[in-house]
Design a protein around this motif. Structure first.
Motif, PDB file in Angstrom:
ATOM      1  N   LEU A 183     -24.007  55.704  43.935  1.00 29.69           N
ATOM      2  CA  LEU A 183     -22.694  55.140  44.237  1.00 29.69           C
ATOM      3  C   LEU A 183     -22.353  55.051  45.716  1.00 29.69           C
ATOM      4  O   LEU A 183     -21.665  54.115  46.137  1.00 29.69           O
ATOM      5  CB  LEU A 183     -21.598  55.954  43.526  1.00 29.69           C
ATOM      6  N   ASP A 184     -22.790  56.015  46.507  1.00 27.51           N
ATOM      7  CA  ASP A 184     -22.348  56.074  47.906  1.00 27.51           C
ATOM      8  C   ASP A 184     -22.573  54.754  48.647  1.00 27.51           C
ATOM      9  O   ASP A 184     -21.709  54.291  49.396  1.00 27.51           O
ATOM     10  CB  ASP A 184     -23.054  57.213  48.643  1.00 27.51           C
TER      11      ASP A 184
ATOM     12  N   TRP B 238     -16.852  57.338  41.382  1.00 27.10           N
ATOM     13  CA  TRP B 238     -17.252  58.225  42.480  1.00 27.10           C
ATOM     14  C   TRP B 238     -16.411  59.505  42.443  1.00 27.10           C
ATOM     15  O   TRP B 238     -16.928  60.625  42.556  1.00 27.10           O
ATOM     16  CB  TRP B 238     -17.075  57.488  43.797  1.00 27.10           C
TER      17      TRP B 238
ATOM     18  N   ARG C  91     -24.229  60.740  42.117  1.00 24.42           N
ATOM     19  CA  ARG C  91     -23.279  59.931  42.888  1.00 24.42           C
ATOM     20  C   ARG C  91     -23.866  59.534  44.238  1.00 24.42           C
ATOM     21  O   ARG C  91     -23.761  58.385  44.663  1.00 24.42           O
ATOM     22  CB  ARG C  91     -22.007  60.736  43.102  1.00 24.42           C
TER      23      ARG C  91
END
Length: 285
Positions: free
Chosen positions: A168-169, A152, A164
């Motif tokens: 990923l969040d 991240w 991201r």
């Protein structure tokens, strides 16, 4: 010159030079490894700590060709499968997808991914292409919290924020510092905690800005977060915190932000004057 370590002690220094001048040596080390493997002997694996990183930095046709030609005796070493992902060509990604099916402990396998990718390693390039991230997408479910946080941060630093945000969040652990970066209320709670640690507002602001600054947050983003904190808490202490953050990292153009909180009586004229003086003195050059 080689000695007992088969030349590895000096071979490691090829990382400091243009590896195109050492292609024959790289192939020689891999051939020696191959011969031992085919004889059923234990190969000298010391070069496994060097060659994958050199080929990753090359990230070119030579790197791909070399890896594919020698894959039959390299797949047992975790660094080389990770190199398949870093090169991220159609052939290397297909080969990794097949190899992935044979990995027993998939979570453990990926823990050292950042080493091959050069993420957070001095002198290494780290992520350079969006295709490297896209190649990771099928395996993100196997990444532990630390790897997700590190990836991240790398995405933020390298400008891959859109990828991201999508990938990923939502995977970030709620007890991680990254979660506090992307979740506003968690970030506010962190500031609350800083202010309650028996320290002055100035020290709390310094600590918060120093730590966040090291985690790739820009000064503009930090001040914006501090402003949101004041809007959320609407207290004199919160406004004073913002004033100290501006004093520490703000620009002259940020001084106008504080006037709003003087009108709402959260800041005094004296506090704003002190902040104004600090910012102008710090930005003289």
């Amino acid at each position: 010159m080689d000695g007992d370590d088969d030349g590895i002690s000096w071979f490691q220094f090829i990382r400091e030079f243009d590896s195109r001048h050492f292609e024959d040596l790289i192939l020689q080390k891999l051939e020696e490894r191959s011969v031992a493997f085919l004889k059923g002997e234990q190969p000298n694996k010391l070069s496994d700590y060097i060659i994958p990183h050199v080929l990753a930095e090359r990230c070119d046709d030579f790197a791909e060709r070399t890896l594919l030609d020698h894959w039959y005796h390299l797949s047992e070493c975790w660094d080389y499968p990770h190199l398949l992902l870093y090169l991220a060509t159609p052939r290397t990604l297909e080969l990794f997808a097949n190899h992935y099916q044979e990995i027993v402990d998939k979570n453990e396998h990926f823990k050292l991914l950042c080493s091959t990718f050069g993420i957070g390693h001095w002198g290494r390039s780290g992520l350079t292409k969006i295709k490297q991230l896209k190649g990771l997408e099928p395996y993100l479910k196997d990444f532990d919290d630390q790897l997700i946080s590190t990836l991240w941060d790398e995405c933020n630093e390298k400008g891959f924020g859109e990828w991201r945000n999508v990938n990923l969040d939502h995977r970030v652990a709620k007890d991680s510092w990254v979660f506090k970066q992307i979740n506003e209320e968690a970030a506010f709670a962190e500031i609350d905690a800083e202010l309650k640690r028996d320290r002055s507002v100035e020290r709390a602001a310094y600590s918060w800005a120093e730590i966040r600054g090291k985690r790739t947050k820009t000064a503009e983003a930090l001040i914006e977060r501090a402003c949101s904190y004041v809007e959320s808490r609407q207290t004199v202490e919160a406004a004073s915190f913002l004033s100290q953050v501006v004093s520490l990292i703000g620009k002259r153009s940020d001084l106008d932000i504080l006037k709003k909180y003087q009108r709402t009586k959260l800041l005094t004229a004296k506090e704003i004057e002190a902040t104004d003086f600090s910012v102008r003195r710090r930005t003289l050059s």
